[in-house]
Design a protein around this motif. Structure first.
Motif, PDB file in Angstrom:
ATOM      1  N   ASN A   1       0.818  -1.210   0.000  1.00 42.32           N
ATOM      2  CA  ASN A   1       0.000   0.000   0.000  1.00 42.32           C
ATOM      3  C   ASN A   1       0.854   1.264   0.000  1.00 42.32           C
TER       4      ASN A   1
ATOM      5  N   LYS B   1       1.071   5.561  -2.351  1.00 46.28           N
ATOM      6  CA  LYS B   1       0.722   6.807  -1.667  1.00 46.28           C
ATOM      7  C   LYS B   1       0.605   7.971  -2.647  1.00 46.28           C
TER       8      LYS B   1
ATOM      9  N   THR C   1       0.104   7.737  -5.861  1.00 43.42           N
ATOM     10  CA  THR C   1      -1.028   7.443  -6.749  1.00 43.42           C
ATOM     11  C   THR C   1      -2.338   7.897  -6.120  1.00 43.42           C
ATOM     12  N   LYS C   2      -2.498   7.568  -4.844  1.00 43.41           N
ATOM     13  CA  LYS C   2      -3.722   7.954  -4.129  1.00 43.41           C
ATOM     14  C   LYS C   2      -3.828   9.476  -4.035  1.00 43.41           C
TER      15      LYS C   2
ATOM     16  N   CYS D   1      -4.952  10.897  -7.308  1.00 48.04           N
ATOM     17  CA  CYS D   1      -6.402  10.740  -7.492  1.00 48.04           C
ATOM     18  C   CYS D   1      -7.154  11.817  -6.712  1.00 48.04           C
ATOM     19  N   TYR D   2      -6.716  12.077  -5.495  1.00 49.55           N
ATOM     20  CA  TYR D   2      -7.384  13.069  -4.670  1.00 49.55           C
ATOM     21  C   TYR D   2      -7.277  14.472  -5.289  1.00 49.55           C
TER      22      TYR D   2
ATOM     23  N   ILE E   1      -8.979   4.181  -6.969  1.00 51.21           N
ATOM     24  CA  ILE E   1      -8.926   4.186  -5.509  1.00 51.21           C
ATOM     25  C   ILE E   1      -9.347   2.833  -4.946  1.00 51.21           C
TER      26      ILE E   1
ATOM     27  N   ILE F   1      -6.544   0.170  -5.076  1.00 53.04           N
ATOM     28  CA  ILE F   1      -5.351   0.354  -4.241  1.00 53.04           C
ATOM     29  C   ILE F   1      -5.544  -0.391  -2.922  1.00 53.04           C
TER      30      ILE F   1
ATOM     31  N   SER G   1      -5.901  -1.310   0.765  1.00 52.62           N
ATOM     32  CA  SER G   1      -6.212  -0.401   1.859  1.00 52.62           C
ATOM     33  C   SER G   1      -6.816  -1.165   3.032  1.00 52.62           C
TER      34      SER G   1
ATOM     35  N   ASP H   1     -11.426   5.492   2.056  1.00 46.25           N
ATOM     36  CA  ASP H   1     -10.741   6.095   0.914  1.00 46.25           C
ATOM     37  C   ASP H   1     -11.734   6.578  -0.140  1.00 46.25           C
TER      38      ASP H   1
ATOM     39  N   LEU I   1     -12.391  10.481  -1.185  1.00 45.95           N
ATOM     40  CA  LEU I   1     -12.245  10.915  -2.572  1.00 45.95           C
ATOM     41  C   LEU I   1     -13.413  11.799  -2.986  1.00 45.95           C
TER      42      LEU I   1
END
Length: 417
Positions: free
Chosen positions: A3, A7, A9-10, A13-14, A127, A130, A132, A138, A142
């Protein structure tokens, strides 16, 4: 891959979801400016909104049918660049070629609407894919960023236009166009999770049938949830001004802005503390129905105004909650299922606000509205708005039945399908 390796990547997305809100909230703010500077009619300005919606819906449907034929990882990476290109086009063509200003606005709208549609279809499954410890958190976080992005960009845009003048609107758009580039850079530098649209293993005919019914119920849930959220989101400013008699400044600041803030706060709250998505969806639908009924029936301005604002809180989890539920019960659905869910949500976002407008226009000119206006000592337009609000309360009421059907169906089919 752990995971921790996702980080960036997430975070990408955000930030992409946060900046996507500019595509929706900035153009309407500039409609008056475009009319004054370029002489564009209200009909043509309204057409830009329709183009935005139908472009996104088209993207949703394309990915629903043909997701297997696309390199989804590559598309996720370039989507923010498409957003930036559309916004730059939106700003530059009217500035450089004012005689064809509308053509530039139309081209820019199509381009950034494509990017917006791709974001809706692909960021949620990214998301979800990923690893989690709390995937519901998550997903909820988002979608909360869209609400906070809307609030932030409205404030920035309002201050910019106030300080620098509407004539300099293009610099605002160019600034906003730079923001998605940050997301694109982060996507380019980060790994992407597997988002295969194929389910693994052999699927029986019975499992396929249960899977299809389950997905159809989830699509129905997001459709009615989107109707409940977007009707008020699109009409709250007009409703509190024309139906409740609240000034536009107060209505926009304490109505529109508070609606967005409560939308975001509720999603953040669920991201931190939420657990039971089915109970959350049911309570949200019930709360939304009560808010619409209170807004339409109450003769007390404060009660009706609060009901309009609280709709933001009550409807906050209906869209992301439906996605969370679908991901939980149909874990191998893939990009196509997320695209179909996005199509259901976008369809609801277009139908319900338009329906309320049609109801208001048609009811306001009837003898019934005139007689009722004399009895209640309000205008026929106010009668039309209140009746429109009451009719659209049917969306969350039907949504209650849909959620109850979902709970019963998935309880009966307790094994994930």
């Amino acid at each position: 891959m752990s995971n921790s390796k996702f980080k960036i990547t997430k975070l990408a997305c955000y930030t992409a979801y946060f900046t996507m809100s500019s595509v929706f909230c900035v153009p309407p703010i500039l409609f008056v400016t475009f009319r004054e500077l370029f002489g564009i009619s209200y009909t043509l300005l309204g057409t830009l909104v329709l183009v935005n919606f139908f472009t996104q819906l088209g993207i949703d449907l394309i990915f629903t049918a043909f997701s297997k034929h696309f390199n989804t990882k590559a598309i996720v990476r370039i989507t923010p660049l498409i957003t930036a290109a559309g916004l730059f086009m939106y700003a530059l063509i009217p500035t450089l070629f004012p005689n064809i200003a509308y053509i530039g606005l139309l081209i820019g709208t199509v381009i950034f609407s494509v990017a917006s549609g791709l974001s809706e279809v692909l960021l949620s499954p990214t998301i979800a894919a990923i690893p989690s410890d709390n995937p519901q958190r998550d997903m909820s976080f988002l979608h909360s960023l869209y609400a906070f992005g809307t609030f932030t960009i409205i404030i920035i845009s309002t201050l910019f236009l106030k300080l620098f003048g509407a004539d300099n609107w293009m610099y605002l758009i160019m600034f906003l166009a730079c923001l998605p580039v940050i997301s694109a850079v982060m996507f380019m530098l980060s790994p992407m999770p597997d988002m295969s649209s194929d389910t693994s293993g052999t699927v029986s005919a019975d499992s396929t049938k249960r899977r299809t019914i389950g997905l159809a119920l989830c699509v129905a849930c997001i459709f009615f949830g989107s109707c409940a959220e977007n009707t008020m989101a699109n009409w709250i400013s007009t409703y509190v001004k024309n139906a409740l008699g609240v000034s536009k400044v107060v209505g926009d600041i304490f109505g529109v802005a508070m609606f967005a803030i409560l939308l975001g706060i509720a999603r953040i709250t669920y991201a931190k503390f939420g657990k039971n998505i089915y109970r959350t969806l049911l309570i949200s639908m019930i709360g939304a129905a009560l808010c619409y009924l209170a807004a339409g029936l109450s003769s007390n301005i404060i009660v009706a105004f609060i009901a309009c604002i609280m709709t933001g809180f009550c409807t906050s989890m209906l869209w992301p909650g439906a996605l969370i539920m679908m991901k939980e019960k149909i874990p191998n659905a893939g990009v196509a299922a997320f695209a179909l869910m996005a199509a259901g949500g976008d369809l609801g976002a277009a139908i319900s606000p338009q329906l309320l407008g049609i109801i208001v226009d048609n009811v306001s000119v009837t003898d019934f509205a005139l007689n009722l206006s004399n009895t209640l000592h309000i205008s026929a337009e106010q009668v039309g708005l209140k009746i429109g609000m009451l009719v659209t309360s049917l969306f969350p009421i039907i949504g209650i039945l849909i959620v109850l059907a979902i709970i019963r169906y998935f309880k009966k089919n307790s094994v994930k399908i």
